[in-house]
Design a protein around this motif. Structure first.
Motif, short mmCIF file in Angstrom:
data_model
loop_
_atom_site.label_atom_id
_atom_site.label_comp_id
_atom_site.label_asym_id
_atom_site.label_seq_id
_atom_site.Cartn_x
_atom_site.Cartn_y
_atom_site.Cartn_z
N UNK A 37 0.81 -1.22 0.00
CA UNK A 37 0.00 0.00 0.00
C UNK A 37 0.85 1.28 0.00
N UNK A 38 1.79 1.45 -0.93
CA UNK A 38 2.62 2.65 -0.92
C UNK A 38 1.84 3.95 -1.13
N UNK A 39 0.69 3.87 -1.83
CA UNK A 39 -0.09 5.09 -2.06
C UNK A 39 -0.54 5.72 -0.74
N UNK A 40 -0.73 4.91 0.30
CA UNK A 40 -1.19 5.44 1.58
C UNK A 40 -0.16 6.32 2.26
N UNK A 41 1.11 6.20 1.84
CA UNK A 41 2.16 7.04 2.44
C UNK A 41 2.09 8.47 1.93
N UNK A 42 1.36 8.69 0.83
CA UNK A 42 1.34 10.01 0.20
C UNK A 42 -0.07 10.57 0.05
N UNK A 43 -1.05 10.00 0.74
CA UNK A 43 -2.42 10.50 0.68
C UNK A 43 -3.05 10.43 2.06
N UNK A 44 -4.09 11.22 2.24
CA UNK A 44 -4.91 11.16 3.45
C UNK A 44 -6.35 11.44 3.01
N UNK A 45 -7.10 10.39 2.63
CA UNK A 45 -8.44 10.59 2.09
C UNK A 45 -9.39 11.33 3.03
N UNK A 46 -9.09 11.32 4.33
CA UNK A 46 -9.96 12.01 5.29
C UNK A 46 -9.73 13.53 5.27
N UNK A 47 -8.67 13.95 4.61
CA UNK A 47 -8.32 15.38 4.55
C UNK A 47 -8.38 15.85 3.10
N UNK A 88 -6.44 7.20 -5.93
CA UNK A 88 -7.17 6.91 -7.15
C UNK A 88 -8.25 5.90 -6.80
N UNK A 89 -9.51 6.28 -6.96
CA UNK A 89 -10.64 5.41 -6.61
C UNK A 89 -10.84 4.38 -7.71
N UNK A 90 -11.00 3.11 -7.33
CA UNK A 90 -11.20 2.02 -8.29
C UNK A 90 -12.36 1.15 -7.83
N UNK A 91 -12.76 0.23 -8.69
CA UNK A 91 -13.81 -0.72 -8.33
C UNK A 91 -13.21 -1.92 -7.61
N UNK A 92 -14.06 -2.66 -6.96
CA UNK A 92 -13.64 -3.81 -6.15
C UNK A 92 -12.86 -4.83 -6.98
N UNK A 147 -9.41 -2.13 0.13
CA UNK A 147 -10.58 -1.54 0.78
C UNK A 147 -10.16 -0.35 1.64
N UNK A 148 -10.77 0.80 1.36
CA UNK A 148 -10.52 1.98 2.18
C UNK A 148 -11.59 2.14 3.25
N UNK A 149 -12.85 1.95 2.87
CA UNK A 149 -13.93 2.15 3.85
C UNK A 149 -15.14 1.31 3.46
N UNK A 150 -15.76 0.70 4.49
CA UNK A 150 -17.03 0.00 4.26
C UNK A 150 -18.19 0.88 4.68
N UNK A 202 -9.52 1.91 -3.07
CA UNK A 202 -8.47 2.75 -3.65
C UNK A 202 -7.45 1.86 -4.36
N UNK A 203 -6.78 2.45 -5.36
CA UNK A 203 -5.65 1.77 -5.99
C UNK A 203 -4.48 1.84 -5.01
N UNK A 204 -3.96 0.70 -4.62
CA UNK A 204 -2.90 0.64 -3.61
C UNK A 204 -1.60 1.25 -4.10
N UNK A 205 -1.48 1.45 -5.43
CA UNK A 205 -0.17 1.84 -5.98
C UNK A 205 -0.19 3.15 -6.76
N UNK A 206 -1.31 3.88 -6.77
CA UNK A 206 -1.39 5.10 -7.57
C UNK A 206 -1.87 6.28 -6.74
N UNK A 207 -1.35 7.48 -7.07
CA UNK A 207 -1.84 8.73 -6.49
C UNK A 207 -2.01 9.74 -7.61
N UNK A 208 -2.79 10.78 -7.33
CA UNK A 208 -3.01 11.84 -8.31
C UNK A 208 -3.19 13.17 -7.64
N UNK A 209 -3.27 14.20 -8.46
CA UNK A 209 -3.36 15.58 -7.96
C UNK A 209 -4.59 16.24 -8.57
N UNK A 210 -5.36 16.94 -7.72
CA UNK A 210 -6.59 17.57 -8.22
C UNK A 210 -7.06 18.61 -7.21
N UNK A 211 -8.00 19.44 -7.63
CA UNK A 211 -8.64 20.37 -6.70
C UNK A 211 -9.64 19.60 -5.85
#
Length: 487
Positions: A282-292, A321-325, A332-335, A347-356
């Motif tokens: 889950x390297x993407x989790x090191x560079x994102x915080x979906x709650x923020x 990056x949100x993906x399907x099951x 799994x990020x949240x149930x 979430x994609x365990x290996x991808x991050x992106x930038x957006x408003x």
């Protein structure tokens, strides 16, 4: 006591008269009236019913530059009806009578709590000169209903459509799809027409330029009555099963008579190199915080500053990056606190992106705004500043939670100074990532940008990115650096 009795008798009499008068349909304390209720937003686009706004004033005239169906609401101001009320209207033009059609043809209907009906004006031919269409409320079945507002200054009993200069264009809403590489696999994608289109103008036109890295067929749905987009179906005709090879095909929208390709004009279909990876890394989790919604990553890039190459800082809102099951990289990020699996978020365990987080502006993905001197920050002109799927991580040994390699996801981005001056830039690159101290991760990579007109080919520079604003400034490099360019 006598005065009270008299008042009671008068009130009862008035109530009886009121009810007997309006038992058929209308309320007792309102003068009912019928008028056009066409509302326009601040960007000069119609506010379509049933959306309403008490801050907007009904318009008597509208300049229409779109070939999409124009919906004109007609409102009856009255209490709930106890019977059906109909109203007849006319539609006249100073141009060709067969250039448009209206639905319904000439009669509106109101009943119960349905106090708004809509005239849909469809445009069947491209107009070539100034033309207008006038809609007029002619008669109403109930004589107690007044045609037009109850004032002489803004009656709104007629509505005039001025047909202005048509601006038809198209764009891709999505820039890239990944495929598994199986024969018969299908990808559905859309081409959006923000101002609509005429089917006869595009049905035999070649709107795509192709760069094909594999074989596929391409079909599209019937145009139907929806004139805002066309759905295409790409079906893979060959088996792409060499996991060590990246397969890629690209579709590019091109200009044709009367239609201009704008915004995202490239769509890339990719089967990426497939390396075995453990989603629990889950390297993407090191560079994102979906709650923020305002989580930032921080970066430095080696760039020209007044003639000197230096590390220059930037930051950008960063998201998973949100993906399907069923995505192979899904974690799994949240149930959402329920036992229903249909509302689970992956979430994609290996991808991050930038957006408003919201709105139509842009963030500074990869510090790209420093690369240009006159860039537009609007997402409509420069959607490439928001790279929603930007970096992909490959953990060491497939399962390391502290280090690995990183790929700048190859794609085309669009950046411009205005709607009529945009540039498509191909980006790519690669590098490494590593936990350099407790909880602090650094991504070190090269970013390549390719555009013949802007850069004369490909230019590149070094980047460092961090998941915390507190880090040690990188040591200076002894390599050249890019300069700012004018779009």
């Amino acid at each position: 006591m006598t005065r009270i009795k008299i008042f009671s008798i008068l009130f009862t009499a008035l109530l009886y008269i009121s009810c007997s008068k309006d038992d058929y349909k209308l309320g007792s304390d309102i003068d009912p009236f019928l008028r056009f209720n066409f509302l326009v937003k601040s960007d000069n686009t119609p506010l379509e019913y049933p959306t309403v706004s008490g801050n907007l004033v009904p318009q008597a005239t509208y300049e229409n530059k779109s070939v999409k169906t124009l919906k004109v609401p007609v409102a009856l101001t009255a209490r709930e009806l106890k019977g059906t009320v109909t109203a007849n209207f006319s539609a006249e033009t100073n141009g060709a009578s067969d250039s448009f059609s209206v639905n319904p043809v000439n009669q509106l209907s109101f009943q119960g709590s349905k106090l708004t009906d809509t005239i849909s004006v469809s445009f069947d031919k491209r107009w070539t000169q100034s033309q207008n269409i006038t809609l007029k409320l002619e008669t109403v079945s109930d004589p107690d209903i007044h045609i037009g507002s109850l004032n002489t200054e803004y009656p709104n009993n007629t509505f005039n459509i001025d047909l202005g200069t048509i601006a038809t264009n198209y764009t891709f809403p999505v820039t890239q799809y990944n495929i598994k590489g199986e024969v018969g696999e299908k990808i559905d994608f859309k081409v959006n027409y923000p101002n609509g289109f005429f089917p006869e103008e595009i049905e035999n036109a070649s709107i795509f330029k192709f760069q094909n890295g594999f074989e596929y067929s391409l079909t599209h749905d019937d145009y139907g009555d929806n004139r805002t987009s066309v759905t295409y179906h790409l079906t893979l005709l060959e088996d792409l099963q060499n996991d060590d090879v990246r397969y890629e095909s690209k579709l590019t929208l091109v200009n044709i008579p009367n239609y201009t390709a704008t915004g995202n004009i490239n769509l890339t279909i990719v089967k990426p190199i497939k390396s075995p990876r453990d989603v629990q890394a889950y390297p993407a989790s090191k560079f994102t915080d979906p709650a923020n919604a305002f989580y930032l990553t921080y970066g430095e890039h080696w760039f020209n500053n007044n003639g000197n190459c230096t590390w220059q800082t930037f930051n950008a809102l960063t998201f998973p990056v949100i993906v399907t099951k069923d995505n192979e990289n899904a974690i799994l990020y949240s149930d959402k606190g329920t036992t229903n699996p249909n509302d689970d978020v992956y979430h994609d365990a290996f991808k991050i992106g930038f957006n408003v987080s919201t709105g139509t502006n842009t963030v500074n993905s990869f510090g790209l705004k420093r690369w240009f001197s006159n860039e537009s920050n609007s997402a409509a002109v420069s959607p490439g500043f928001n790279i929603t799927s930007a970096l992909e991580f490959f953990p060491a040994n497939g399962n390391s939670k502290t280090e690995g390699t990183v790929l700048v996801i190859p794609q085309d981005i669009t950046i411009g100074s205005s709607a009529t001056n945009t540039h498509v830039i191909a980006i790519s690159g690669d590098g490494t990532y590593k936990e350099i101290s407790n909880g602090l991760y650094e991504i070190s990579f090269e970013l390549k940008l390719t555009n013949d007109k802007l850069f004369g080919g490909t230019v590149s520079t070094q980047y460092r990115m961090y998941n915390n604003r507190v880090y040690t400034k990188p040591s200076p490099l002894s390599i050249p650096c890019p300069k700012e360019v004018t779009l």
